[in-house]
Enzyme design. Structure first.
Site, PDB file in Angstrom:
ATOM      1  CB  THR A 182     -10.339   4.534  -0.941  1.00 17.32           C
ATOM      2  OG1 THR A 182      -9.748   4.776   0.312  1.00 17.32           O
ATOM      3  CG2 THR A 182      -9.776   3.061  -1.456  1.00 17.32           C
ATOM      4  CE  LYS A 242      -2.825  10.767   2.778  1.00 16.14           C
ATOM      5  NZ  LYS A 242      -3.369   9.744   1.916  1.00 16.14           N
ATOM      6  CG  HIS A 254      -2.038  -0.942   1.221  1.00 16.17           C
ATOM      7  ND1 HIS A 254      -3.192  -0.789   0.898  1.00 16.17           N
ATOM      8  CD2 HIS A 254      -1.753  -2.337   1.819  1.00 16.17           C
ATOM      9  CE1 HIS A 254      -3.795  -1.928   1.156  1.00 16.17           C
ATOM     10  NE2 HIS A 254      -3.099  -3.024   1.483  1.00 16.17           N
ATOM     11  CE  LYS A 313     -13.975   5.438   1.143  1.00 14.10           C
ATOM     12  NZ  LYS A 313     -13.134   5.482   2.457  1.00 14.10           N
TER      13      LYS A 313
HETATM   14  C1  26Q Z   1       3.201   0.976  10.508  1.00 15.33           C
HETATM   15  C2  26Q Z   1       4.174   0.614  11.542  1.00 15.33           C
HETATM   16  C3  26Q Z   1       4.228   1.256  12.836  1.00 15.33           C
HETATM   17  C4  26Q Z   1       2.952   2.025  13.164  1.00 15.33           C
HETATM   18  C5  26Q Z   1       2.043   2.333  11.974  1.00 15.33           C
HETATM   19  C6  26Q Z   1       2.365   1.681  10.762  1.00 15.33           C
HETATM   20  C7  26Q Z   1       1.339   2.087   9.786  1.00 15.33           C
HETATM   21  C8  26Q Z   1       0.113   2.009   9.980  1.00 15.33           C
HETATM   22  C9  26Q Z   1      -0.804   2.368   8.981  1.00 15.33           C
HETATM   23  C10 26Q Z   1       1.790   2.383   8.346  1.00 15.33           C
HETATM   24  C11 26Q Z   1       0.867   2.458   7.351  1.00 15.33           C
HETATM   25  C12 26Q Z   1      -0.523   2.586   7.661  1.00 15.33           C
HETATM   26  C13 26Q Z   1      -1.478   2.936   6.572  1.00 15.33           C
HETATM   27  C14 26Q Z   1      -1.384   3.077   5.449  1.00 15.33           C
HETATM   28  C15 26Q Z   1      -2.331   3.547   4.367  1.00 15.33           C
HETATM   29  O1  26Q Z   1      -3.754   3.610   4.950  1.00 15.33           O
HETATM   30  N1  26Q Z   1      -2.182   3.568   3.181  1.00 15.33           N
HETATM   31  C16 26Q Z   1      -2.982   3.922   2.031  1.00 15.33           C
HETATM   32  O2  26Q Z   1      -3.793   2.530   1.754  1.00 15.33           O
HETATM   33  C17 26Q Z   1      -4.940   3.034   1.001  1.00 15.33           C
HETATM   34  C18 26Q Z   1      -5.547   1.472   0.562  1.00 15.33           C
HETATM   35  O3  26Q Z   1      -4.988   0.887  -0.215  1.00 15.33           O
HETATM   36  C19 26Q Z   1      -4.747   3.652  -0.228  1.00 15.33           C
HETATM   37  O4  26Q Z   1      -5.813   3.835  -0.940  1.00 15.33           O
HETATM   38  C20 26Q Z   1      -3.829   4.943  -0.030  1.00 15.33           C
HETATM   39  O5  26Q Z   1      -3.210   5.483  -1.129  1.00 15.33           O
HETATM   40  C21 26Q Z   1      -2.715   4.610   1.049  1.00 15.33           C
HETATM   41  O6  26Q Z   1      -1.825   5.774   1.351  1.00 15.33           O
END
Ligand code: 26Q
Length: 799
Positions: free
Chosen positions: A642, A540, A343, A646
């Site tokens: 996403t 962003k 992602h 929407k």
């Molecule tokens: C990792 C390690 C420690 C703490 C937090 C994290 C962590 C948590 C959540 C790293 C990343 C995320 C979330 C990432 C995310 O939401 N990415 C998004 O995913 C969507 C679904 O595929 C895409 O539409 C977005 O473009 C993307 O940014």
């Protein structure tokens, strides 16, 4: 229905109808529905078992769910009946819907995607289980004090959760730390610190399908409820210490900091939920089969990003050490059942764990990963000869003196299929992130463009638009969103466009009221609602939007008598708690808003509001009211997005860069009905490679831009001029990492094109209609069908 509700209330909750509060009625209604769903759920499980179908296990650290009552009512078809029954008891169903807590067990896009996917899996009749963590505290609630974000704990379980069911029989021992004794290929892991994982199940009902799938979230329990010796000594705090210690692992969702210093608790969380889930998957398989070779026909395990990437190592450990499967056979099974979705490409967000930490917490897993790595590298050398450079680019372990485990590479190596989340992103995953793996395993890489569930994001969030669509093309779009293409025929129909405008107007009025209630700011529902809602992140480029707002304010002030298009700019989103620049951007949005909203010369034509505490429930109110959707990330940085889908589905027109799924939205709606601006991925790469980029040079030559940045730096919006210097510095002295200034002019002229288009209301409505009719492919049902066919190779239950 009325009898069932009363029975729940009186017998189940022990509340007399005369004294029942709204909350009691909510609880009674929810539990009644759960009981109806439970029967369908048992039936689903029975059929999966009897028909011997493959089950998909979707492993995700996050499931950004939402209020579920209306969803449960819609999926059971009991909405009308229930409304009626409650009315007979003197209760308005609409009042109950707003009482439900909004579970926020996710950060943003990735977590919400997992929730949309669960909905689609059930709707398609795919046998599936979502595995995750039952965090006691979800995503923090955002409050704003003097423009600054303040985090408050999200105590979502303080009201009891009617949807979950504790499953005491699904309990597994989880081990950490300790040391390893080897016996040939096998090993025993001893002297460990132990705790239990216990399952809570939430039912996921399909709409238009009888299937009910399972979301299984793990909570923690100590092996020993109490330290009895301490209790007997009268040391009650110490007596409870084991419980507190065990519970720590599920206490709180990590906010996405996108900078991954070694955070031990995060690694503990990842191992905890992975180990419990793999034990559960293996147990389910072994209940029905004793031939391991059948596993790939019966199970697929999906990794939602690298957060569950310990799973292949844990799988190897359980098979080799505990079930006595030979290493090679176990590895063949692993690579036949795992798949992985990436992602993000952002280097600072790619998970790596220090070997040293892994050695301490998960010594056996470290050895297994080293073994996998050695076998892989020596296999490569046998095939293609020695090549230090190549080894360095594919090794699971990198970093010389301070070795680290690269979880992305681990996931690619262990998976049958790897995918990105939009066409563009999937290409970059292949070409930029894993080029060596893509040349070794070309067939492994694929794309599955994200999607959103139309049940929540249209049927539920926008009743009026749904009714209009039903009238024109029937109601089957709920489970077959491609049918929206039939609306294209109405996109120039005068009557249809007028009704579309009326619906948008009503939704905007509702949002204007919400804005007034929450912020005390009056906004004009006739103005263009220009919306940017998403996590706050430099890539962003919320800052680009804000600079644009300041520049527009200046332009209006310079020519106040000109006929400006009135705009209301709506922003919302959370900043990770440790992400200072993101928090400063929120502060800037507030300070700009305060200044310009109070300017009598411009405030009838420009307002900026920041709505606090963006979550799914707020999104359901903002998105149906949007005219313009801001999707302005630097090309190559937003994997998909996403929210963009929407908003388009609800008839907002996009102003966006050629990034993520914007590219596919442009293909779907056509170039006349979207405003694309800015550099392409190739142009960004070329500019970076040239080494000639100077944000200062652009600042020097673009007067409009210079004025806006100067105002921000000079205290126009804040009595303390130094407040926003870090922002100005990052743009001018930090050489503008996300190339805002490089795209500013193109953004500005695209906004002028937007204004021009807005002046013709019927032409604008046609654009809105074409955004709706073109959104059919962005259903998460389509995404899940793609996964089923190309990634999981699973079968669906017949309806
Ligand atoms: C990792 C390690 C420690 C703490 C937090 C994290 C962590 C948590 C959540 C790293 C990343 C995320 C979330 C990432 C995310 O939401 N990415 C998004 O995913 C969507 C679904 O595929 C895409 O539409 C977005 O473009 C993307 O940014």
């Amino acid at each position: 229905m009325k009898e069932a509700l009363l029975a729940r209330l009186v017998l189940g909750l022990g509340v007399a109808p005369e004294t029942a509060t709204q909350r009691d009625w909510f609880q009674a209604t929810a539990v009644t529905l759960r009981e109806i769903l439970v029967e369908r759920w048992h039936e689903t499980n029975r059929r999966v078992h009897e028909e011997g179908l493959k089950q998909v296990s979707y492993l995700s650290m996050e499931f950004l769910l939402a209020r579920d009552l209306e969803n449960a009512l819609m999926s059971t078809g009991l909405l009308g009946e229930c409304r009626q029954a409650l009315a007979e008891c003197g209760v308005d169903l609409n009042d109950l819907l707003g009482l439900e807590a909004t579970p926020a067990l996710g950060n943003g896009g990735l977590g919400r995607l997992a929730a949309c996917f669960m909905d689609s899996m059930a709707c398609l009749g795919l046998p599936a289980i979502g595995y995750g963590i039952r965090y006691e505290f979800g995503m923090f609630r955002q409050e704003i004090a003097d423009g600054w974000q303040v985090e408050r704990p999200d105590d979502w379980l303080s009201d009891s959760n009617p949807w979950e069911m504790l499953r005491p029989e699904r309990q597994y021992l989880i081990r950490l730390g300790g040391r390893v004794e080897h016996h040939g290929e096998r090993a025993s892991w001893i002297d460990t610190e132990n705790l239990f994982a216990i399952a809570y199940d939430t039912l996921v009902p399909g709409h238009g399908h009888s299937a009910v799938d399972t979301l299984r979230l793990w909570s923690a329990k100590p092996v020993q409820a109490m330290d009895l010796a301490a209790f007997n000594r009268g040391d009650y705090a110490q007596a409870l210490a084991p419980r507190v210690r065990a519970k720590t692992v599920v206490r709180v969702l990590y906010p996405d900091d996108s900078t991954l210093e070694g955070r031990e608790l995060r690694l503990r969380q990842e191992h905890f939920f992975v180990s419990a889930s793999i034990q559960d998957i293996i147990r389910r398989f072994r209940e029905d089969y004793d031939d391991w070779a059948l596993l790939p026909q019966k199970a697929a395990i999906h990794l939602n990003d690298t957060h569950p990437a310990l799973a292949p190592a844990e799988f190897m450990r359980q098979l080799v050490d505990e079930h006595e499967v030979e290493w090679n056979a176990a590895w063949d099974l692993a690579t036949a059942i795992f798949s992985y979705t990436n992602h993000t490409l952002m280097p600072e967000a790619l998970e790596v764990w220090p070997s040293e930490m892994m050695a301490r917490l998960l010594p056996r897993h470290l050895q297994i990963i080293e073994e996998i790595n050695q076998r892989f590298l020596s296999g490569l050398r046998e095939l293609h000869g020695e090549n230090q450079d190549r080894d360095g680019e594919v090794s699971l372990i990198t970093g010389g003196d301070h070795p680290q485990i690269n979880m992305g590479r681990m996931s690619v190596l262990a998976s049958r299929k790897v995918n990105g989340v939009s066409k563009l992103h999937s290409r970059l995953v292949r070409e930029q992130l894993f080029p060596q793996f893509a040349s070794i395993y070309p067939d492994r890489f694929d794309n599955v463009t994200n999607g959103i569930t139309p049940r929540r994001w249209l049927a539920q969030a926008n009743h009026a638009l749904s009714a209009l669509i039903d009238e024109k093309i029937g109601s089957t779009w709920r489970s077959d969103l491609a049918r929206l293409s039939q609306l294209e025929a109405f996109s120039t129909d005068v009557d249809f466009c007028a009704r579309l405008r009326d619906i948008k107007q009503a939704n905007k009025l509702a949002l204007a009221n919400l804005i007034h209630d929450r912020l005390g700011v009056h906004v004009d529902p006739a103005s263009m609602f220009d919306v940017q809602v998403k996590r706050i992140h430099e890539y962003k480029r919320q800052l680009l939007n804000l600079i644009g707002v300041v520049a527009r304010w200046n332009a209006i002030r310079a020519e106040p008598e000109k006929d400006w298009v009135p705009r209301t700019v709506v922003m919302a989103g959370k900043a990770a708690s440790a992400y200072h620049m993101a928090k400063l951007i929120i502060k800037l949005a507030h300070d700009i808003g305060r200044r310009i909203n109070a300017d009598p010369l411009t405030s009838d034509r420009l307002k900026l509001v920041f709505l606090p505490d963006y979550n799914v429930s707020l999104a359901e109110r903002i998105i149906p009211a949007a005219d313009l959707s801001e999707q302005i990330s630097l090309a190559g940085t937003e994997a998909s997005g996403t929210g963009n889908m929407k908003l388009a589905l609800n008839g907002a027109v996009t102003i966006g860069t050629a990034d993520g799924a914007n590219v596919e939205i442009a293909e779907a709606v056509g170039p006349d009905d979207i405003f694309i601006f800015g550099m392409t991925v190739e142009e960004v790469a070329a500019l970076r490679a040239s080494g000639t980029y100077s944000s200062r040079e652009i600042y020097r030559t673009n007067h409009r831009l210079q004025e806006a940045i100067d105002q921000i730096g000079a205290g126009e919006f804040n009595s303390d001029p130094a407040c926003f210097w870090p922002i100005v510095d990052s743009l001018l002295d930090g050489n503008d990492h996300f190339l805002l200034l490089a795209d500013f002019d193109s953004y500005w002229t695209a906004q002028a094109r937007v204004d021009h288009a807005w002046r013709d209301p019927s032409a604008w409505s046609t654009k809105a209609a074409r955004n709706i009719s073109g959104s059919g492919i962005f259903s998460s049902d389509r995404s899940i069908r793609d996964y089923v066919e190309r990634i999981w190779q699973a079968e669906l239950l017949s309806p």
